[in-house]
Scaffold this active site. Structure first.
Site, PDB file in Angstrom:
ATOM      1  CE  LYS A  62      46.537  48.311  60.905  1.00 59.09           C
ATOM      2  NZ  LYS A  62      46.457  49.634  60.369  1.00 59.09           N
ATOM      3  NE  ARG A 160      48.918  55.468  56.927  1.00 58.88           N
ATOM      4  CZ  ARG A 160      48.334  54.286  57.058  1.00 58.88           C
ATOM      5  NH1 ARG A 160      47.042  54.206  57.370  1.00 58.88           N
ATOM      6  NH2 ARG A 160      49.004  53.173  56.858  1.00 58.88           N
ATOM      7  CG  HIS A 189      50.146  51.098  53.672  1.00 57.08           C
ATOM      8  ND1 HIS A 189      49.894  49.748  53.727  1.00 57.08           N
ATOM      9  CD2 HIS A 189      48.965  51.701  53.976  1.00 57.08           C
ATOM     10  CE1 HIS A 189      48.616  49.549  54.057  1.00 57.08           C
ATOM     11  NE2 HIS A 189      48.031  50.721  54.200  1.00 57.08           N
ATOM     12  NE  ARG A 245      52.772  46.534  55.852  1.00 59.67           N
ATOM     13  CZ  ARG A 245      53.251  47.207  54.803  1.00 59.67           C
ATOM     14  NH1 ARG A 245      54.488  46.999  54.384  1.00 59.67           N
ATOM     15  NH2 ARG A 245      52.506  48.099  54.193  1.00 59.67           N
ATOM     16  CE1 TYR A 289      15.670  58.203  74.675  1.00 57.34           C
ATOM     17  CE2 TYR A 289      17.127  56.714  73.480  1.00 57.34           C
ATOM     18  CZ  TYR A 289      16.685  57.272  74.681  1.00 57.34           C
ATOM     19  OH  TYR A 289      17.251  56.900  75.859  1.00 57.34           O
ATOM     20  CB  CYS A 334      18.493  53.142  72.459  1.00 53.81           C
ATOM     21  SG  CYS A 334      16.760  53.266  71.983  1.00 53.81           S
ATOM     22  CG  ASP A 336      22.795  50.859  76.826  1.00 52.30           C
ATOM     23  OD1 ASP A 336      24.022  50.933  76.690  1.00 52.30           O
ATOM     24  OD2 ASP A 336      22.121  51.696  77.455  1.00 52.30           O
TER      25      ASP A 336
HETATM   26  C1  LIG Z   1      50.998  49.773  57.282  1.00 51.09           C
HETATM   27  C2  LIG Z   1      49.918  48.746  57.099  1.00 51.09           C
HETATM   28  N1  LIG Z   1      50.232  47.563  56.567  1.00 51.09           N
HETATM   29  C3  LIG Z   1      49.303  46.600  56.378  1.00 51.09           C
HETATM   30  C4  LIG Z   1      47.983  46.814  56.721  1.00 51.09           C
HETATM   31  C5  LIG Z   1      46.970  45.719  56.469  1.00 51.09           C
HETATM   32  O1  LIG Z   1      46.054  46.141  55.482  1.00 51.09           O
HETATM   33  P1  LIG Z   1      44.868  45.177  55.024  1.00 51.09           P
HETATM   34  O2  LIG Z   1      43.958  45.058  56.193  1.00 51.09           O
HETATM   35  O3  LIG Z   1      44.231  45.925  53.888  1.00 51.09           O
HETATM   36  O4  LIG Z   1      45.488  43.891  54.620  1.00 51.09           O
HETATM   37  C6  LIG Z   1      47.601  48.033  57.260  1.00 51.09           C
HETATM   38  C7  LIG Z   1      46.203  48.278  57.610  1.00 51.09           C
HETATM   39  O5  LIG Z   1      45.674  49.331  57.711  1.00 51.09           O
HETATM   40  C8  LIG Z   1      48.596  49.042  57.449  1.00 51.09           C
HETATM   41  O6  LIG Z   1      48.300  50.238  57.968  1.00 51.09           O
END
Ligand SMILES: Cc1ncc(COP(=O)(O)O)c(C=O)c1O
Length: 400
Positions: A62, A160, A189, A245, A289, A334, A336
């Site tokens: 993601k 969450r 999670h 994950r 600046y 700044c 850029d």
């Molecule tokens: C639902 C879920 N699973 C897995 C992950 C992966 O976590 P990490 O980057 O700590 O391995 C995330 C990351 O935010 C997450 O939101």
């Protein structure tokens, strides 16, 4: 001839322009600032993760692959053994499918109603947290005369997203009652997996295990049970279940401040720029600046093309590498451009490489060091590198 050649990448893709990028081209001839992503590191990190677990590996890509570029990162992770991909938003999942990735993908976050049909049509798995989500997924699947694959998310302590663990069995039954939805997974999670001693980790796991026992008792357990993120892969082995994950460790970045990744994990991302101006300024000259920095003596001051518009924070105490040495960024960053004090590098001139994250000679600046300076975490540093910074993604010559 540009001095201080940057590292060579072959098979690389300039994601922003899709222009071919070969080792014959020095990025400084083309870009004011750029990110180099070493796909060999990502592939190797995925392989190291697969070796650590009997569970399947979901590569979490993601937020543009934590800033590394989602599609190429996903492909490299797959070559290293990742079997699933995790994203937060429907658009991110569709980007992977559009690029030809056919492996299973789960949208980990909420999917707004109108995004569901395209997801079901492309066989992308959806997260559901309540009966409304289940009804919407069923409607989308019915209108396509198809089946929606869903993962039920349980909130065991992160507060969450997700259903209460006590609702797991009734929601799973509701899914089972519909011909249009199939319960593919159930997950949770951890809130504090990066703190191995935190008692809440065991408490979250206990709540998840209780919900799973109920699902097993009612013959509702789905094939994919998952809970562990990067930190939990190392510190909570009982939480591996059917799949882990993993995001941050896939990129070779540290999942915790309390321990370090094993030596085979390699950071994949470097952020670079080049000097666009170098001047000797007389004593008493204001820089940037507010003329916030004033030279004490005659000083050698360089300008490089990275600013807060690229995600370089406007905080005091930034450092970059030039000619293999750390040098201080002076005056406010700044939008850029930024300025750097170069008295320790009298030979520095226009075209010299500037490293914000990565290696130069024997010196290195890690994403973790930048995070420490900015009072944040490494995740935010790489995710925050602006989309206008081209990602040069490929395999370094040395890895082939
Ligand atoms: C639902 C879920 N699973 C897995 C992950 C992966 O976590 P990490 O980057 O700590 O391995 C995330 C990351 O935010 C997450 O939101």
């Amino acid at each position: 001839m540009l001095p201080q050649r940057t590292s060579d990448y072959t098979h690389a893709i300039d994601i922003q322009t899709s222009a071919p990028y070969t080792s014959a081209v020095d990025p400084r001839s083309k870009h004011a600032t750029w990110v180099e992503v070493d796909l060999a590191a990502i592939e190797g990190n995925a392989r190291a993760l697969v070796a650590l677990t009997n569970a399947r590996l979901m590569a979490v890509v993601k937020a543009n692959g934590y800033g590394h570029g989602a599609v190429e990162t996903a492909r490299a992770a797959a070559r290293g053994g990742a079997a699933w991909f995790g994203v937060a938003r429907p658009e991110e999942a569709l980007e992977l499918r559009d690029s030809g990735i056919e492996d299973p993908i789960l949208v980990l976050g909420p999917a707004p109603g109108d995004s569901l049909e395209p997801l079901v049509a492309r066989e992308i798995s959806i997260t559901v947290c309540n009966s409304d989500h289940i009804a919407s997924a069923a409607r989308a699947a019915q209108s396509l005369d198809s089946t929606a694959k869903v993962h039920l998310k349980l909130d065991t302590g992160m507060s969450r997203l997700g259903a209460a663990p006590s609702e797991a069995a009734s929601l799973a039954r509701r899914i089972g009652d519909s011909d249009s939805i199939s319960l593919e997974g159930v997950f949770t999670h951890f809130a504090r997996a990066d703190e191995p001693e935190a008692p809440t980790n065991r408490e979250q796991l206990r709540r998840f295990d209780d919900a799973l026992s109920q699902l097993v008792a009612d013959s509702l357990r789905p094939p994919m049970v998952h809970a562990a993120n990067s930190a939990a892969v190392f510190t909570l082995k009982d939480a591996h279940f059917d799949m882990v994950r993993v995001g941050i460790a896939l990129y070779g970045l540290q999942p915790s401040k309390e321990w370090s990744l094993p030596g085979e994990f390699q950071p994949a991302l470097q952020w670079k720029s080049q000097l666009t101006r170098v001047r000797e300024l007389p004593a008493g000259t204001g820089v940037s600046y507010g003329q916030d920095y004033v030279t004490e003596n005659e000083e050698r001051i360089g300008t490089f093309s990275v600013g807060y518009g690229d995600g370089f924070r406007r905080t005091k105490g930034n450092q970059v590498l030039v000619a293999g040495k750390p040098v201080p960024v002076i005056g406010p960053v700044c939008m850029d451009l930024s300025m750097v004090q170069l008295d320790s590098i009298p030979e520095a001139e226009v075209g010299y490489e500037v490293v914000l994250i990565g290696n130069q000679g024997k010196a290195a600046i890690s994403a973790e060091q930048v995070a420490e300076r900015w009072g944040t975490i490494n995740y935010e540093v790489t995710c925050g590198i602006g989309l206008r910074v081209p990602r040069l993604v490929g395999y370094p010559d040395s890895s082939r």
